[in-house]
Write a protein that holds these residues in place. Structure first.
Motif, PDB file in Angstrom:
ATOM      1  N   GLU A 257       0.818  -1.211   0.000  1.00  0.00           N
ATOM      2  CA  GLU A 257       0.000   0.000   0.000  1.00  0.00           C
ATOM      3  C   GLU A 257       0.854   1.265   0.000  1.00  0.00           C
ATOM      4  O   GLU A 257       0.328   2.367   0.019  1.00  0.00           O
ATOM      5  CB  GLU A 257      -0.927   0.005   1.231  1.00  0.00           C
ATOM      6  CG  GLU A 257      -1.844  -1.212   1.317  1.00  0.00           C
ATOM      7  CD  GLU A 257      -2.799  -1.279   0.153  1.00  0.00           C
ATOM      8  OE1 GLU A 257      -3.194  -0.223  -0.376  1.00  0.00           O
ATOM      9  OE2 GLU A 257      -3.149  -2.404  -0.249  1.00  0.00           O
ATOM     10  N   GLY A 258       2.172   1.121   0.041  1.00  0.00           N
ATOM     11  CA  GLY A 258       3.027   2.289   0.196  1.00  0.00           C
ATOM     12  C   GLY A 258       3.898   2.569  -1.013  1.00  0.00           C
ATOM     13  O   GLY A 258       3.663   2.074  -2.119  1.00  0.00           O
ATOM     14  N   ASP A 259       4.954   3.379  -0.783  1.00  0.00           N
ATOM     15  CA  ASP A 259       5.819   3.824  -1.866  1.00  0.00           C
ATOM     16  C   ASP A 259       6.509   2.669  -2.574  1.00  0.00           C
ATOM     17  O   ASP A 259       6.706   2.703  -3.788  1.00  0.00           O
ATOM     18  CB  ASP A 259       6.873   4.797  -1.324  1.00  0.00           C
ATOM     19  CG  ASP A 259       6.255   6.114  -0.868  1.00  0.00           C
ATOM     20  OD1 ASP A 259       5.115   6.400  -1.301  1.00  0.00           O
ATOM     21  OD2 ASP A 259       6.901   6.840  -0.098  1.00  0.00           O
ATOM     22  N   GLN A 260       6.914   1.638  -1.807  1.00  0.00           N
ATOM     23  CA  GLN A 260       7.627   0.523  -2.416  1.00  0.00           C
ATOM     24  C   GLN A 260       6.805  -0.128  -3.524  1.00  0.00           C
ATOM     25  O   GLN A 260       7.335  -0.519  -4.560  1.00  0.00           O
ATOM     26  CB  GLN A 260       7.978  -0.519  -1.357  1.00  0.00           C
ATOM     27  CG  GLN A 260       9.201  -0.177  -0.538  1.00  0.00           C
ATOM     28  CD  GLN A 260      10.476  -0.383  -1.337  1.00  0.00           C
ATOM     29  OE1 GLN A 260      10.679  -1.421  -1.948  1.00  0.00           O
ATOM     30  NE2 GLN A 260      11.336   0.620  -1.341  1.00  0.00           N
ATOM     31  N   SER A 266       6.926   0.546 -11.013  1.00  0.00           N
ATOM     32  CA  SER A 266       7.412   1.529 -11.980  1.00  0.00           C
ATOM     33  C   SER A 266       8.750   1.091 -12.560  1.00  0.00           C
ATOM     34  O   SER A 266       8.965   1.122 -13.784  1.00  0.00           O
ATOM     35  CB  SER A 266       7.556   2.903 -11.306  1.00  0.00           C
ATOM     36  OG  SER A 266       8.139   3.841 -12.191  1.00  0.00           O
ATOM     37  N   ALA A 267       9.660   0.657 -11.689  1.00  0.00           N
ATOM     38  CA  ALA A 267      10.964   0.186 -12.160  1.00  0.00           C
ATOM     39  C   ALA A 267      10.815  -1.068 -13.011  1.00  0.00           C
ATOM     40  O   ALA A 267      11.557  -1.266 -13.995  1.00  0.00           O
ATOM     41  CB  ALA A 267      11.875  -0.087 -10.966  1.00  0.00           C
ATOM     42  N   PHE A 268       9.864  -1.904 -12.661  1.00  0.00           N
ATOM     43  CA  PHE A 268       9.581  -3.134 -13.413  1.00  0.00           C
ATOM     44  C   PHE A 268       9.189  -2.818 -14.857  1.00  0.00           C
ATOM     45  O   PHE A 268       9.782  -3.331 -15.814  1.00  0.00           O
ATOM     46  CB  PHE A 268       8.459  -3.887 -12.689  1.00  0.00           C
ATOM     47  CG  PHE A 268       7.964  -5.122 -13.378  1.00  0.00           C
ATOM     48  CD1 PHE A 268       8.817  -6.186 -13.640  1.00  0.00           C
ATOM     49  CD2 PHE A 268       6.617  -5.234 -13.732  1.00  0.00           C
ATOM     50  CE1 PHE A 268       8.340  -7.338 -14.261  1.00  0.00           C
ATOM     51  CE2 PHE A 268       6.141  -6.373 -14.344  1.00  0.00           C
ATOM     52  CZ  PHE A 268       7.011  -7.428 -14.608  1.00  0.00           C
ATOM     53  N   ARG A 273      10.423  -1.840 -20.705  1.00  0.00           N
ATOM     54  CA  ARG A 273      10.412  -0.863 -21.804  1.00  0.00           C
ATOM     55  C   ARG A 273      11.843  -0.615 -22.308  1.00  0.00           C
ATOM     56  O   ARG A 273      12.071  -0.450 -23.512  1.00  0.00           O
ATOM     57  CB  ARG A 273       9.787   0.432 -21.317  1.00  0.00           C
ATOM     58  CG  ARG A 273       9.705   1.529 -22.381  1.00  0.00           C
ATOM     59  CD  ARG A 273       9.098   2.786 -21.789  1.00  0.00           C
ATOM     60  NE  ARG A 273       7.733   2.560 -21.356  1.00  0.00           N
ATOM     61  CZ  ARG A 273       7.185   3.068 -20.248  1.00  0.00           C
ATOM     62  NH1 ARG A 273       7.915   3.832 -19.441  1.00  0.00           N
ATOM     63  NH2 ARG A 273       5.939   2.805 -19.941  1.00  0.00           N
ATOM     64  N   GLY A 274      12.803  -0.620 -21.386  1.00  0.00           N
ATOM     65  CA  GLY A 274      14.182  -0.373 -21.754  1.00  0.00           C
ATOM     66  C   GLY A 274      14.920  -1.613 -22.208  1.00  0.00           C
ATOM     67  O   GLY A 274      16.128  -1.568 -22.436  1.00  0.00           O
ATOM     68  N   HIS A 282      14.468  -9.303 -11.992  1.00  0.00           N
ATOM     69  CA  HIS A 282      14.749  -8.993 -10.585  1.00  0.00           C
ATOM     70  C   HIS A 282      13.515  -8.390  -9.916  1.00  0.00           C
ATOM     71  O   HIS A 282      13.122  -8.816  -8.819  1.00  0.00           O
ATOM     72  CB  HIS A 282      15.915  -8.007 -10.481  1.00  0.00           C
ATOM     73  CG  HIS A 282      16.014  -7.360  -9.132  1.00  0.00           C
ATOM     74  ND1 HIS A 282      16.570  -7.979  -8.036  1.00  0.00           N
ATOM     75  CD2 HIS A 282      15.584  -6.132  -8.700  1.00  0.00           C
ATOM     76  CE1 HIS A 282      16.493  -7.179  -6.985  1.00  0.00           C
ATOM     77  NE2 HIS A 282      15.917  -6.047  -7.359  1.00  0.00           N
ATOM     78  N   TYR A 283      12.919  -7.408 -10.576  1.00  0.00           N
ATOM     79  CA  TYR A 283      11.754  -6.760  -9.968  1.00  0.00           C
ATOM     80  C   TYR A 283      10.552  -7.702  -9.920  1.00  0.00           C
ATOM     81  O   TYR A 283       9.748  -7.641  -8.983  1.00  0.00           O
ATOM     82  CB  TYR A 283      11.411  -5.478 -10.727  1.00  0.00           C
ATOM     83  CG  TYR A 283      12.431  -4.381 -10.514  1.00  0.00           C
ATOM     84  CD1 TYR A 283      12.668  -3.872  -9.243  1.00  0.00           C
ATOM     85  CD2 TYR A 283      13.162  -3.860 -11.575  1.00  0.00           C
ATOM     86  CE1 TYR A 283      13.607  -2.870  -9.027  1.00  0.00           C
ATOM     87  CE2 TYR A 283      14.108  -2.857 -11.385  1.00  0.00           C
ATOM     88  CZ  TYR A 283      14.329  -2.372 -10.100  1.00  0.00           C
ATOM     89  OH  TYR A 283      15.265  -1.394  -9.901  1.00  0.00           O
TER      90      TYR A 283
END
Length: 449
Positions: A257-260, A266-268, A273-274, A282-283
């Motif tokens: 429920e938090g920032d993580q 988002s990083a995933f 995309r990259g 990893h993610y």
């Protein structure tokens, strides 16, 4: 008199043996609910007026198929049904038992029914592991109601259970337990005399970590809790460190429920995309190990397949959708493999955002009010009076023209000639780039033969 004393002694011995067996049983077995009201979760199956509760309360002969992920209470429900209806409970494992054991259990059930009038609940765990002949052996007992058959399966029964057995059984689908339901199971086991009887406690962070590790599986939660209770010293509360030592699983710092939650997803997506397949994996692993809902991950992959891959590799959407179906049908932990396959496919696929740009530009025009009337020749001409309004007049049926394409205006006048889809030269989309150019030339009458 001596015979009566012997019978009383045998009864006392049996009771003591049963108590000793219960005391040595795993925590998950000791905490098995004693009635329907003690079952946690599955409200859709156990609420007032539901078929299962009606069958139990009316003590009706029944045949059930329980379908759901591990640890959702399939064995528990079968046991509770037998207890609530005071029937013999016989458990058969399709992993280790065969037709011989099945027939022996059926014969014993027939004897009990004929001599004592007592019904038997025959619970077959992992029934999907029985082959057709083994499942066929169950049919006479189910058909003649010599037993109340309850089969448990983690596989889709429409594919893994023979039709005659499926048609004679009530199919009930069990759902993974939610976080709050798992907490209720854990807290009951900590306090109940059958469980840990209050000799230890669980810190808040440790409870959160245990819930994540369980992944909706109550049996796994109780197994891990019991292991942690052995590691903890007397009177010492179980914290995250103790839990990590007991189950050999490090706590992933991740708050759904938090920032993580938002940072990791988002990083995933950005890693996919990259085209960094290793970072993406990893993610993915990080989210799975932290107990993220796999359906959430699958939904993001489906969106990404069109948003960032699109027509550069049209099969990416098929792979992502197939992974989402696998999550529903198989569940974790096995479905992590299907998710990983989709992540690898999407990471390595050529990238294009032409699809999301196309619908974005089209939506922007619509929001700006560019929504002119549909051209008359495209309007519905099937209702009475449409011809008087010239609806459909001049429409060119595409199949009557070479290549199935005719020179004709389809868009309203206000956006005629507007181009939303701009294909890239990446992957398969390079082919569509040429196709789009040719089609637009024909439609607008600008083709040069």
């Amino acid at each position: 008199m001596a015979r009566r004393d012997d019978e009383q002694a045998d009864s006392l011995f049996d009771t003591q043996a049963e108590e000793a067996e219960r005391a040595n049983a795993p925590l998950a077995v000791r905490m098995r609910p004693r009635g329907l009201d003690e079952v946690v979760g599955q409200e859709h199956l156990l609420g007032p007026g539901t078929p299962l509760r009606q069958l139990v309360e009316r003590d009706t002969a029944m045949s059930l198929l329980l379908w759901g992920p591990p640890g959702t209470g399939k064995t528990t429900l079968a046991y509770v049904v037998s207890q609530a209806t005071r029937r013999r409970f016989v458990e058969i494992s399709a992993v280790s038992d065969g037709i011989k054991q099945v027939r022996a259990a059926i014969d014993q059930a027939k004897t009990e029914l004929g001599m004592r009038g007592r019904q038997t609940v025959m619970f077959v765990d992992e029934v999907h592991r029985f082959n057709k002949a083994q499942q066929d052996a169950l049919l006479p007992a189910v058909e003649n109601r010599w037993v109340s058959f309850i089969g448990a399966t983690t596989e889709n029964p429409f594919f893994s259970v023979i039709s005659p057995l499926l048609s004679r059984s009530l199919l009930l689908t069990l759902e993974p337990l939610g976080d709050d339901q798992l907490r209720a199971v854990i807290r009951r086991a900590l306090a109940d005399e059958r469980g840990l009887a209050g000799v230890t406690s669980l810190t808040g962070p440790a409870e959160d970590h245990l819930v994540r590790l369980a992944g909706g599986d109550a049996r796994r939660a109780l197994t891990y809790l019991e292991a942690a209770s052995y590691v903890a010293t007397a009177g010492e509360p179980i914290d995250v460190d103790i839990l990590e030592k007991a189950v050999d699983r490090a706590a992933v710092r991740y708050d759904r429920e938090g920032d993580q939650h938002y940072d990791v997803i988002s990083a995933f997506i950005k890693s996919i995309r990259g085209s960094d397949v290793d970072a993406a994996l990893h993610y993915l692993a990080r989210m799975i190990e932290a107990g993220e809902d796999p359906r959430f991950i699958a939904r993001r992959l489906i969106v990404h397949a069109s948003e960032d891959v699109g027509m550069a590799d049209p099969t990416a959407l098929q792979t992502a959708t197939a992974a989402a179906h696998a999550v529903e049908f198989v569940g974790l932990p096995e479905a992590r493999i299907n998710l990983a396959q989709a992540v690898i496919h999407l990471s390595l696929a050529p990238k294009s955002n032409a699809v999301v740009r196309a619908i974005g530009e089209a939506s922007a025009d619509v929001r700006r009010g560019l929504v002119g009337p549909v051209p008359a020749h495209l309007r519905d001409a099937h209702y009475k009076g449409a011809q008087k309004l010239d609806h459909g007049k001049g429409y060119k049926y595409a199949h009557d023209f070479p290549g199935g394409v005719a020179e004709q205006q389809y868009a309203p006048d206000v956006v005629a000639g507007q181009e939303y889809y701009h294909p890239t030269k990446h992957g398969m989309e390079s082919r569509f780039s040429e196709v789009v150019e040719r089609l637009r030339a024909v439609l607008r009458g600008t083709r040069q033969d």
